[in-house]
Design an enzyme around this catalytic site. Sequence first.
Site, mmCIF file in Angstrom:
data_model
loop_
_atom_site.group_PDB
_atom_site.id
_atom_site.type_symbol
_atom_site.label_atom_id
_atom_site.label_comp_id
_atom_site.label_asym_id
_atom_site.label_seq_id
_atom_site.Cartn_x
_atom_site.Cartn_y
_atom_site.Cartn_z
ATOM 1 N N HIS A 198 0.918 -1.311 0.417
ATOM 2 C CA HIS A 198 -0.274 -0.187 -0.071
ATOM 3 C C HIS A 198 0.573 0.841 0.099
ATOM 4 O O HIS A 198 2.081 1.255 0.695
ATOM 5 C CB HIS A 198 -1.481 0.372 1.164
ATOM 6 N N ASP A 250 -0.048 5.067 0.998
ATOM 7 C CA ASP A 250 -0.730 5.418 2.058
ATOM 8 C C ASP A 250 0.817 5.686 3.305
ATOM 9 O O ASP A 250 0.736 3.899 4.066
ATOM 10 C CB ASP A 250 -2.421 5.659 2.085
ATOM 11 N N ASP A 279 6.497 2.195 5.943
ATOM 12 C CA ASP A 279 4.500 0.924 6.792
ATOM 13 C C ASP A 279 4.200 2.246 5.470
ATOM 14 O O ASP A 279 4.108 2.659 5.542
ATOM 15 C CB ASP A 279 4.135 0.927 8.030
ATOM 16 N N GLU A 306 -4.762 1.835 3.087
ATOM 17 C CA GLU A 306 -4.972 0.564 3.896
ATOM 18 C C GLU A 306 -4.814 0.974 5.124
ATOM 19 O O GLU A 306 -5.204 0.933 6.143
ATOM 20 C CB GLU A 306 -3.730 -0.606 3.480
ATOM 21 N N GLU A 307 -3.820 1.944 5.668
ATOM 22 C CA GLU A 307 -3.784 2.193 6.862
ATOM 23 C C GLU A 307 -6.060 2.681 7.634
ATOM 24 O O GLU A 307 -5.383 3.125 8.493
ATOM 25 C CB GLU A 307 -3.339 4.038 7.170
ATOM 26 N N HIS A 335 3.586 3.702 12.198
ATOM 27 C CA HIS A 335 2.868 4.379 12.362
ATOM 28 C C HIS A 335 2.961 5.215 14.106
ATOM 29 O O HIS A 335 2.155 6.247 14.702
ATOM 30 C CB HIS A 335 1.496 4.001 13.257
#
EC number: 3.4.11.4
Length: 409
Positions: A78, A80, A141, A175-176, A379
Amino acid sequence: MREKVLSRFLNYVSIDTQSDPNSSSSPSTQKQFDLAKVLVKELEEIGLEDITLDDNCYIMAKLAANTEGISPIGFISHMDTSPDISGKDVKPRIIENYDGKDIVLDADKGIVTSLKDYPEIERFKGQTVIVTDGSTLLGADDKAGIAEIITGIEYLKNHPEIKHGDIMVGFTPDEEIGAGADYFDVEKFGAKYAYTLDGGELGELEYENFNAASAIVTIEGRNVHPGSAKDKMINSIYISADVMDAFPKSERPETTEGYEGFYHLNDMQGNADETMMNYIIRDHDKDKFEERKKFFQKTIDELSAKHNNRISVKITDSYYNMREIVEKHMFVVDVAVDAMKDIGVKPNVIPIRGGTDGARLSFMGLPCPNLFAGGINFHGRNEMVSVEAMEAGAKLVVKIAEKFAEQGL
């Protein structure tokens, strides 16, 4: 591969692609197209076929087979980054031969990735790691996963002596915020099996994830000027404290691990008149997951009765444990395990304490285990990634494609 995967990664993290959970559009932020356009250009330069970028910011492409009779497989990541912390103006710092000790990100602000708080960083000793300056997340990520896929696919394209079937590439937005598979066209993608590269440390392989639901709690208060509030004001913020106390402290993310589920107060906004509390509910076991939702509803109903029906909740399922689907096709896991061993990586098969696009895609007809991307502390400002792990991820893409052909799968 090392230099290429590193160069790509550093380029990708320089592009802000943070998604927005409060947006109703798809993609949730237009800036995700900034990275998407860069990726499309790279895929064109490599020489892939059927490259598309649709209006919802989904990228699909194909590396055509050079041998017949092999199932088409896919690799997905992903674009984002998490809305939890800024992904703008990322300033990565490369640490060669990391010594396994505390990493000072910003001395002036006292931002440190310490062994005390993050003991897992010691496992990166001796590797080349990339960290932030403490002001943003890094974006490993899942930009590490993207760099690994493109580098691996480029290698396959440049080495036609490695036999493989059709290889599909997919990059998703949002996705997040749980929307990465919302507009993913599985039929158009064309793969029979796929892998997301969206995991953590080197060697991680996951085909079990949480069953997940969101629970939006709304508390209606009654606001009155504080000077004349006696026996009139009902402060919704005070009621929210009762809600928080109603769920076991032993069943929160910070007190659970492994297969243990939890209730998590992820966000809340409010004032005296109204407060909204955003909870997430998680459990690997489907029956326990259903029990958790029932307990949550029952608890809110009882609290609402106590507070004159001023509390309501809306519980919505988000995704389910992909094990239910993947275990019917366990050879896709076995291939990944064998491929890791072939490139000198020790497999670490563990459950995901979260979710990936692969969870929803599995239930959409595309069995899709999750592979390591090489980072930790996602994150947050303490995020870091190993260059050696990213190189291994690119090699793993190549080896999985090769093994599907070798075994005639």
